[in-house]
Design a protein around this motif. Structure first.
Motif, PDB file in Angstrom:
ATOM      1  N   TYR A  78      14.592  44.184 -44.747  1.00 53.55           N
ATOM      2  CA  TYR A  78      14.847  44.464 -43.295  1.00 53.55           C
ATOM      3  C   TYR A  78      13.803  43.352 -42.758  1.00 53.55           C
ATOM      4  O   TYR A  78      12.861  43.156 -43.009  1.00 53.55           O
ATOM      5  N   GLU A  79      14.360  42.692 -41.466  1.00 59.48           N
ATOM      6  CA  GLU A  79      13.358  41.671 -40.968  1.00 59.48           C
ATOM      7  C   GLU A  79      12.143  42.268 -40.423  1.00 59.48           C
ATOM      8  O   GLU A  79      11.155  41.661 -40.213  1.00 59.48           O
ATOM      9  N   SER A  80      12.337  43.107 -39.673  1.00 58.99           N
ATOM     10  CA  SER A  80      11.157  43.969 -39.040  1.00 58.99           C
ATOM     11  C   SER A  80      11.480  45.369 -38.556  1.00 58.99           C
ATOM     12  O   SER A  80      12.540  45.912 -38.752  1.00 58.99           O
ATOM     13  N   ASN A  81      10.669  46.109 -38.248  1.00 52.90           N
ATOM     14  CA  ASN A  81      10.788  47.462 -37.830  1.00 52.90           C
ATOM     15  C   ASN A  81      11.779  47.400 -36.517  1.00 52.90           C
ATOM     16  O   ASN A  81      12.389  48.371 -36.313  1.00 52.90           O
ATOM     17  N   ALA A  82      11.667  46.423 -35.490  1.00 55.77           N
ATOM     18  CA  ALA A  82      11.926  46.429 -34.391  1.00 55.77           C
ATOM     19  C   ALA A  82      13.444  46.189 -34.630  1.00 55.77           C
ATOM     20  O   ALA A  82      14.468  46.744 -33.789  1.00 55.77           O
ATOM     21  N   ARG A  83      13.862  45.178 -35.487  1.00 53.78           N
ATOM     22  CA  ARG A  83      15.252  45.046 -35.771  1.00 53.78           C
ATOM     23  C   ARG A  83      15.941  45.965 -36.487  1.00 53.78           C
ATOM     24  O   ARG A  83      17.158  46.430 -36.386  1.00 53.78           O
ATOM     25  N   LEU A  84      15.075  46.872 -37.564  1.00 50.81           N
ATOM     26  CA  LEU A  84      15.782  47.968 -38.244  1.00 50.81           C
ATOM     27  C   LEU A  84      15.883  49.044 -37.226  1.00 50.81           C
ATOM     28  O   LEU A  84      16.919  49.642 -37.112  1.00 50.81           O
ATOM     29  N   GLU A  85      15.209  49.413 -36.098  1.00 51.77           N
ATOM     30  CA  GLU A  85      15.255  50.279 -34.979  1.00 51.77           C
ATOM     31  C   GLU A  85      16.799  49.803 -34.307  1.00 51.77           C
ATOM     32  O   GLU A  85      17.471  50.588 -34.061  1.00 51.77           O
ATOM     33  N   GLN A  86      16.730  48.588 -34.112  1.00 53.58           N
ATOM     34  CA  GLN A  86      18.166  48.198 -33.294  1.00 53.58           C
ATOM     35  C   GLN A  86      19.424  48.449 -34.359  1.00 53.58           C
ATOM     36  O   GLN A  86      20.419  48.941 -33.906  1.00 53.58           O
ATOM     37  N   GLU A  87      19.054  48.130 -35.528  1.00 52.13           N
ATOM     38  CA  GLU A  87      20.522  48.463 -36.514  1.00 52.13           C
ATOM     39  C   GLU A  87      20.725  49.916 -36.705  1.00 52.13           C
ATOM     40  O   GLU A  87      21.951  50.485 -36.772  1.00 52.13           O
ATOM     41  N   ILE A  88      19.651  50.877 -36.566  1.00 53.27           N
ATOM     42  CA  ILE A  88      19.995  52.322 -36.738  1.00 53.27           C
ATOM     43  C   ILE A  88      20.584  52.758 -35.597  1.00 53.27           C
ATOM     44  O   ILE A  88      21.641  53.659 -35.537  1.00 53.27           O
TER      45      ILE A  88
END
Length: 321
Positions: free
Chosen positions: A175-185
């Motif tokens: 995962y690139e970053s927690n912000a990007r994972l949040e968007q993916e979720i």
């Protein structure tokens, strides 16, 4: 693109990447070259240091501490004798799928993997299962279906491919970053609700993460506690729980955090994080499997299964037998 169903049968063994810059996990056998051992065969323990939802209110967990998950929507509610009672909800057609696991296209991201509650006739809760570094969503979905059963949706976000994957036929992800994972979720949840509009529960989600997934999930939950009020963090995520993060999680509606560890270093860090969360008013529990290295399957999965009933206790959408 139409989602396709595909059974998953990859082996599920995870050990720590020993590279100092790496966060996450590798499968057993990467360095040696041969294919990973099947889930039933435990690999040698990794070095120490690398750093399961709820029973109906008042219901007791299963005798062995595990939970057989059956959302209460499947149980027929007794008819109300009160005059003017609202009519019963129209029955929902059983959820149909060719296999327990389906590929879910996600707008703006690589496709996710979903374990679906085949035959469900009511709305079912969602469990997010975020993998570790150098891992695969298929492996997480398989292990979590084994842990939680087939009565919930298990959404496993894919992340991005690593350039150092073993081969084109064995691509690993991070995962690139927690912000990007949040968007993916968020995008994955939207896609899941669009795909199964009559069967997905719209409420809070149980977040689970392993290693990198646990680390990033802690940061996400601290700012999105209303959506992720309960967490299961396996072999990671402890250091993110500063007093400020713990207070933000509690103030936002955070309820419970279950830490699962297979290594002594993880256990000590989890206890310290649990103390900070407890001080903020969040219920916590730390469980240890036998010393098994940095992994989420095998004895670690069994310990997670035993403790899952606690993590979901009091959430009326789930029940234990």
């Amino acid at each position: 693109m139409t989602p396709t169903a595909a059974p998953l049968s990859r082996p599920l063994v995870c050990i720590a990447l020993l590279a100092a810059a790496a966060l996450g996990c590798d499968r057993a056998g990467r360095a040696a070259g041969p294919a990973p051992a099947p889930p039933s065969a435990a690999p040698a323990a990794a070095p120490e240091g690398a750093a399961p939802a709820a029973a109906r209110e008042g219901a007791a967990p299963a005798a062995d501490g595990g939970a057989t998950l059956a959302p209460t929507g499947d149980a027929a509610a007794p008819a109300s004798a009160a005059e003017g009672a609202a009519p019963a909800a129209a029955p929902v057609a059983p959820l149909r799928a060719d296999a327990p696991f389906v590929e879910l296209p996600v707008d703006g991201f690589a496709s996710a993997v979903v374990s679906v509650p085949i035959g469900a006739t009511a709305r079912r809760p969602v469990l997010i299962a975020s993998h570790g570094n150098y891992d695969r969503p298929e492996w997480q979905c398989q292990v979590w279906r084994d842990i939680a059963g087939g009565d919930a949706f298990i959404l496993c976000p894919r992340g991005v491919a690593r350039s150092d994957s073993p081969s084109a036929s064995d691509v690993r992800f991070t995962y690139e970053s927690n912000a990007r994972l949040e968007q993916e979720i968020d995008a994955g949840l939207a896609a899941l609700r669009a795909r199964f509009p009559e069967h997905v529960d719209p409420g809070a989600v149980l977040y689970t993460g392993f290693s990198l997934g646990a680390i990033m999930g802690s940061a996400i939950a601290a700012r999105r506690a209303a959506l992720f009020p309960r967490l299961v963090l396996v072999e990671g995520g402890h250091d993110k729980w500063t007093p400020k993060a713990a207070r933000a999680f509690a103030d936002g509606g955070g309820q419970r955090v279950l830490f699962v560890c297979a290594q002594a270093g993880c256990g000590a860090a989890a206890k310290a994080a649990a103390a900070r969360l407890e001080k903020a008013g969040v219920l916590t529990r730390v469980v240890r499997s036998e010393e098994a290295g940095h992994r989420y399957d095998g004895p670690v999965a069994e310990e997670t299964r035993r403790a899952l009933g606690w993590a979901i206790e009091g959430d009326a959408r789930w029940s234990a037998p």
